[in-house]
Scaffold this active site. Structure first.
Site, PDB file in Angstrom:
ATOM      1  N   CYS A   2      46.007 -27.993 -32.327  1.00  0.00           N
ATOM      2  CA  CYS A   2      44.709 -28.668 -32.328  1.00  0.00           C
ATOM      3  C   CYS A   2      43.625 -27.598 -32.213  1.00  0.00           C
ATOM      4  CB  CYS A   2      44.614 -29.597 -31.131  1.00  0.00           C
ATOM      5  SG  CYS A   2      45.973 -30.774 -31.059  1.00  0.00           S
ATOM      6  N   ARG A  27      43.118 -26.720 -38.204  1.00  0.00           N
ATOM      7  CA  ARG A  27      44.161 -26.770 -37.184  1.00  0.00           C
ATOM      8  C   ARG A  27      44.709 -28.189 -36.969  1.00  0.00           C
ATOM      9  NH1 ARG A  27      43.698 -21.968 -33.864  1.00  0.00           N
ATOM     10  NH2 ARG A  27      44.781 -23.033 -32.191  1.00  0.00           N
ATOM     11  N   TRP A  73      45.799 -32.570 -33.968  1.00  0.00           N
ATOM     12  CA  TRP A  73      46.989 -32.758 -34.788  1.00  0.00           C
ATOM     13  C   TRP A  73      47.996 -33.456 -33.876  1.00  0.00           C
ATOM     14  CZ3 TRP A  73      52.026 -30.171 -35.315  1.00  0.00           C
ATOM     15  CH2 TRP A  73      52.689 -30.573 -36.493  1.00  0.00           C
ATOM     16  N   ASN A  99      45.044 -28.151 -26.101  1.00  0.00           N
ATOM     17  CA  ASN A  99      45.855 -27.780 -27.260  1.00  0.00           C
ATOM     18  C   ASN A  99      47.204 -27.317 -26.739  1.00  0.00           C
ATOM     19  OD1 ASN A  99      46.884 -26.829 -29.700  1.00  0.00           O
ATOM     20  ND2 ASN A  99      45.932 -24.827 -29.440  1.00  0.00           N
ATOM     21  N   GLY A 100      48.269 -27.974 -27.138  1.00  0.00           N
ATOM     22  CA  GLY A 100      49.596 -27.558 -26.673  1.00  0.00           C
ATOM     23  C   GLY A 100      50.396 -28.758 -26.232  1.00  0.00           C
ATOM     24  N   GLU A 491      58.706 -22.258 -53.570  1.00  0.00           N
ATOM     25  CA  GLU A 491      57.317 -22.239 -53.092  1.00  0.00           C
ATOM     26  C   GLU A 491      56.423 -23.127 -53.975  1.00  0.00           C
ATOM     27  OE1 GLU A 491      55.691 -21.520 -50.614  1.00  0.00           O
ATOM     28  OE2 GLU A 491      53.645 -21.071 -51.202  1.00  0.00           O
ATOM     29  N   LYS A 495      53.976 -26.250 -52.561  1.00  0.00           N
ATOM     30  CA  LYS A 495      52.519 -26.374 -52.756  1.00  0.00           C
ATOM     31  C   LYS A 495      52.180 -27.749 -53.318  1.00  0.00           C
ATOM     32  CE  LYS A 495      51.503 -23.858 -50.811  1.00  0.00           C
ATOM     33  NZ  LYS A 495      52.225 -22.933 -50.086  1.00  0.00           N
ATOM     34  N   GLU A 498      52.673 -30.525 -50.700  1.00  0.00           N
ATOM     35  CA  GLU A 498      51.706 -30.455 -49.605  1.00  0.00           C
ATOM     36  C   GLU A 498      50.363 -31.080 -49.968  1.00  0.00           C
ATOM     37  OE1 GLU A 498      52.543 -26.509 -46.898  1.00  0.00           O
ATOM     38  OE2 GLU A 498      51.856 -26.157 -48.934  1.00  0.00           O
ATOM     39  N   HIS A 514      74.331 -29.302 -61.542  1.00  0.00           N
ATOM     40  CA  HIS A 514      75.203 -29.900 -60.517  1.00  0.00           C
ATOM     41  C   HIS A 514      74.496 -31.029 -59.777  1.00  0.00           C
ATOM     42  CE1 HIS A 514      78.080 -26.740 -61.272  1.00  0.00           C
ATOM     43  NE2 HIS A 514      77.121 -25.835 -61.118  1.00  0.00           N
ATOM     44  N   LYS A 613      47.783 -26.337 -40.132  1.00  0.00           N
ATOM     45  CA  LYS A 613      47.885 -24.959 -40.632  1.00  0.00           C
ATOM     46  C   LYS A 613      49.013 -24.197 -39.947  1.00  0.00           C
ATOM     47  CE  LYS A 613      46.440 -21.479 -43.036  1.00  0.00           C
ATOM     48  NZ  LYS A 613      47.129 -21.541 -44.320  1.00  0.00           N
TER      49      LYS A 613
HETATM   50  C1  G6P Z   1      52.862 -24.980 -41.427  1.00  0.00           C
HETATM   51  C2  G6P Z   1      51.889 -24.756 -42.572  1.00  0.00           C
HETATM   52  C3  G6P Z   1      52.568 -23.993 -43.708  1.00  0.00           C
HETATM   53  C4  G6P Z   1      53.161 -22.700 -43.176  1.00  0.00           C
HETATM   54  C5  G6P Z   1      54.122 -22.952 -42.018  1.00  0.00           C
HETATM   55  C6  G6P Z   1      54.533 -21.652 -41.339  1.00  0.00           C
HETATM   56  O1  G6P Z   1      53.829 -25.892 -41.801  1.00  0.00           O
HETATM   57  O2  G6P Z   1      51.371 -25.992 -43.026  1.00  0.00           O
HETATM   58  O3  G6P Z   1      51.622 -23.702 -44.716  1.00  0.00           O
HETATM   59  O4  G6P Z   1      53.836 -22.034 -44.202  1.00  0.00           O
HETATM   60  O5  G6P Z   1      53.473 -23.753 -41.012  1.00  0.00           O
HETATM   61  O6  G6P Z   1      53.399 -21.085 -40.749  1.00  0.00           O
HETATM   62  P1  G6P Z   1      53.264 -19.563 -40.372  1.00  0.00           P
HETATM   63  O7  G6P Z   1      51.898 -19.455 -39.758  1.00  0.00           O
HETATM   64  O8  G6P Z   1      54.352 -19.280 -39.371  1.00  0.00           O
HETATM   65  O9  G6P Z   1      53.414 -18.750 -41.589  1.00  0.00           O
END
Ligand code: G6P
Length: 618
Positions: A2, A27, A73, A99-100, A491, A495, A498, A514, A613
């Protein structure tokens, strides 16, 4: 994770808090709230993004020169107005943002209930319980002695288990208390007669660049007129270091771009160059990785290298595996940090464990790193955020220097990770004598030219936008790649998922037959990474298989290709580079494709639903 903000001074706190929350929204954005102290405390909270809270507050009394705010969050309790922060205690004496995670909140609730609080831990969040816990301790202590607000916060936190950063106010005193236990996100901005609080410095960099980090175990009392007192975990007052924050307003603003994600995609030629800067010696053309060099001997004789990471950082690690195995001939293992921790991994002092993280705050990755430490491995970290937790818990490592990444979907941090991994693999390959000087020099020169090649890929933006326009209504997509481009084929769909919420999967191209082949029909876009390299002929035959079943083929190819162009429905050419560096170029069209598809679908690209994030809870 958060975002938390605070202000104590002589200006109106509300606009500072609202603007600060907007900058911290990356965040989390399930709900937002503010509390303002002005002869009592007024609290305004709303589910959804900060803009909704701002709208709600339009006709409200938002006066007050002391205030706290939060963007959430959700981890405990659904996203709702009731669960939004700030929380106020039963008798109204304590108001806080957090936060936490408070791990023992159920136990605290039981004690509170024996004292008449009536808090059902199944319905209340950990934060709500914490606010009441502080109040309860305050009331109890006041019965026996004079107990200040500061005493109450400090003493109540002794019994609180978890990792958290909190900002607390009370209607009874003109002060604010902040505390950090096991969290990295808590800083003070020191103005002339005022103090700002933030999870990072972004909320207040237009007011001050002087920053104090509230470290693990520290608590600070902030008073009006810019006075502050910081104590360490032994309750000794300390003289903290005031640092100048380097962040600029330009870095945290979108400029002419409609979204941070697009801005960050287009920043990549610069950020890749920044990641390399100062790491290739001009004098003798050697890789310089200061934070790793001190362990050179141990790294060079490593039995194996284990990467631990999550999300996009995990996919970067998979590319690191190819790079290191190819160039340095060491066994590499790549692990989801969350799984690694619970497998009792076999590690010893001959092994090197490398945590990779953009934020350096991801709980699973940091816990995996700590575990590796207890097993005697050499532990290194590769992270982007300077001073993050990851940088404090390892034996050495390096920053990626991609600059602040605000778009929740990671882009420039990924290519910066690839840059550091390429440098690391080249350095290890040379140190271990697995590549000769000539090849080493050729590859270094080529790596230096990657930013210019990425620039050329970005010039394909209009073409990629046209492709997106054609396919944005698809409900599924498959991505296929081989070798070092297999992780890129993972990857790419990440994207897309997400930010566009389209279901997409990545596979090694040959593995398609397969199972996933059953999904292919004339409505299925199949994105092939088919640049020149060892496996291109095999990829072509996989492509033929898809074509014969009616799949729509979008292929990323090497400039000058004619053969694949005749097989695919549409191709995106990228410059020719050595295969080991091709992911730098093949991932960019996939980032742009996801971006434009999401833009056509009208999603909230920088703040996609449910995501955060970085995830600082396990
Ligand atoms: C979250 C983010 C991703 C990121 C992942 C790992 O799920 O939404 O975009 O790749 O965390 O985060 P980091 O800061 O450890 O790379």
């Amino acid at each position: 994770m958060c975002g938390i903000v605070g202000y104590i001074g002589s200006r109106g706190a509300y606009p500072i808090l609202i603007n600060g929350l907007k900058r911290l929204e990356y965040r989390g954005y399930d709900s937002a709230g503010v509390a303002l102290q002005n002869g009592g405390v007024r609290i305004y909270r709303k589910t959804g993004k900060v803009a909704r809270l701002e709208e709600f507050c339009k006709d409200k009394d938002t006066n007050g020169t002391i205030g706290i705010g939060h963007t959430r969050w959700a981890t405990h309790g659904e996203p709702s107005d009731a669960n939004a922060h700030p929380h106020i205690s039963k008798y109204g004496d304590v108001v806080l943002v957090h936060n936490g995670i408070i791990e023992n909140y159920t136990a605290l609730a039981l004690i509170l209930n024996q004292c008449g609080y009536a808090l059902d831990p199944r319905e209340k969040t950990d934060t709500e319980i914490l606010a009441n816990w502080i109040e309860h301790i305050w009331h109890e202590q006041k019965k026996e002695s004079t107990c200040t607000f500061e005493d109450a916060v400090r003493d109540s936190l002794r019994t609180v288990v978890g990792a958290y950063a909190i900002v607390v106010i009370t209607p009874h005193d003109h002060q604010m208390i902040v505390a950090n236990h096991g969290s990295t996100g808590l800083v003070l901005g020191i103005g002339r007669d005022e103090i700002f609080v933030g999870s990072d410095a972004t909320p207040f960099i237009d007011y001050t660049k002087d920053v104090i980090t509230i470290e693990d175990g520290q608590m600070a009392v902030l008073l009006e007129k810019g006075e502050y007192h910081i104590k360490n975990s032994e309750q000794k007052e300390i003289e903290p270091a005031i640092e100048k924050v380097l962040l600029t307003l330009e870095e945290i603003e979108k400029g002419a771009f409609p979204h941070f994600m697009l801005k960050e995609i287009f920043e990549q030629p610069k950020t890749i160059a920044d990641s390399m800067r100062g790491r290739i010696s001009l004098a003798n053309s050697k890789v310089l990785l200061g934070g790793m060099k001190i362990h050179e001997e141990r790294i060079a004789r490593a039995r194996k290298i284990v990467f631990v990471a999550c999300g996009t950082s995990y996919y970067a690690s998979l590319i690191g595996e190819y790079l290191i195995e190819t160039l340095a001939r060491i066994d590499v293992q790549v692990e989801y940090a969350s799984e690694f921790r619970y497998r009792n991994p076999i590690l010893g002092e001959d092994d090197v464990v490398i945590g990779i993280s953009q934020s350096g705050e991801t709980a699973d990755t940091n816990e995996a790193v700590k575990l590796a430490h207890t097993k005697g491995a050499l532990v290194l970290g590769i992270c982007n955020v300077v001073g993050a937790m990851m940088s404090k818990i390892n034996d050495g490592g390096t920053y990626t220097h991609a600059g602040k990444e605000i778009g929740v979907a990671s882009t420039k941090a990924f290519t910066a990770q690839l840059t550091v991994l390429s440098l690391f693999a080249l350095w290890m390959g040379r140190t271990r004598g697995m590549i000769d000087e000539n090849k080493y020099q050729i590859l270094l020169r080529e790596l230096e030219s990657i930013p210019a090649s990425v620039e050329k890929v970005l010039a394909q933006d209009a073409l990629i936008r046209d492709i997106a326009k054609k396919y944005y209504q698809s409900t599924n997509a498959i991505y296929l790649g081989r070798g070092i481009n297999f992780p890129v084929a993972l990857e790419g769909p990440l994207k897309l998922k997400e930010i566009s919420y389209i279901h997409a999967e990545g596979y090694p191209a040959a593995e398609m037959k397969h199972g996933p082949i059953a999904l292919i029909d004339e409505n299925m876009p199949v994105i092939f990474i088919a640049t020149e390299g060892e496996y291109l002929d095999k990829v072509k035959s996989n492509m033929n298989t898809v074509k014969s079943r009616g799949g729509k083929i979008i292929a990323i190819v090497t400039e000058g290709d004619t053969e694949i162009s005749s097989l695919a429905n549409v191709v995106v050419p990228v410059p020719k580079v050595s295969e080991i560096f091709s992911p730098f170029l093949t991932v960019v069209p996939l980032q742009l494709l996801a971006y434009h598809i999401a833009a056509f679908r009208g999603t909230d690209i920088d703040k996609p639903r449910n995501l955060s994030k970085s995830v600082s809870v396990e």
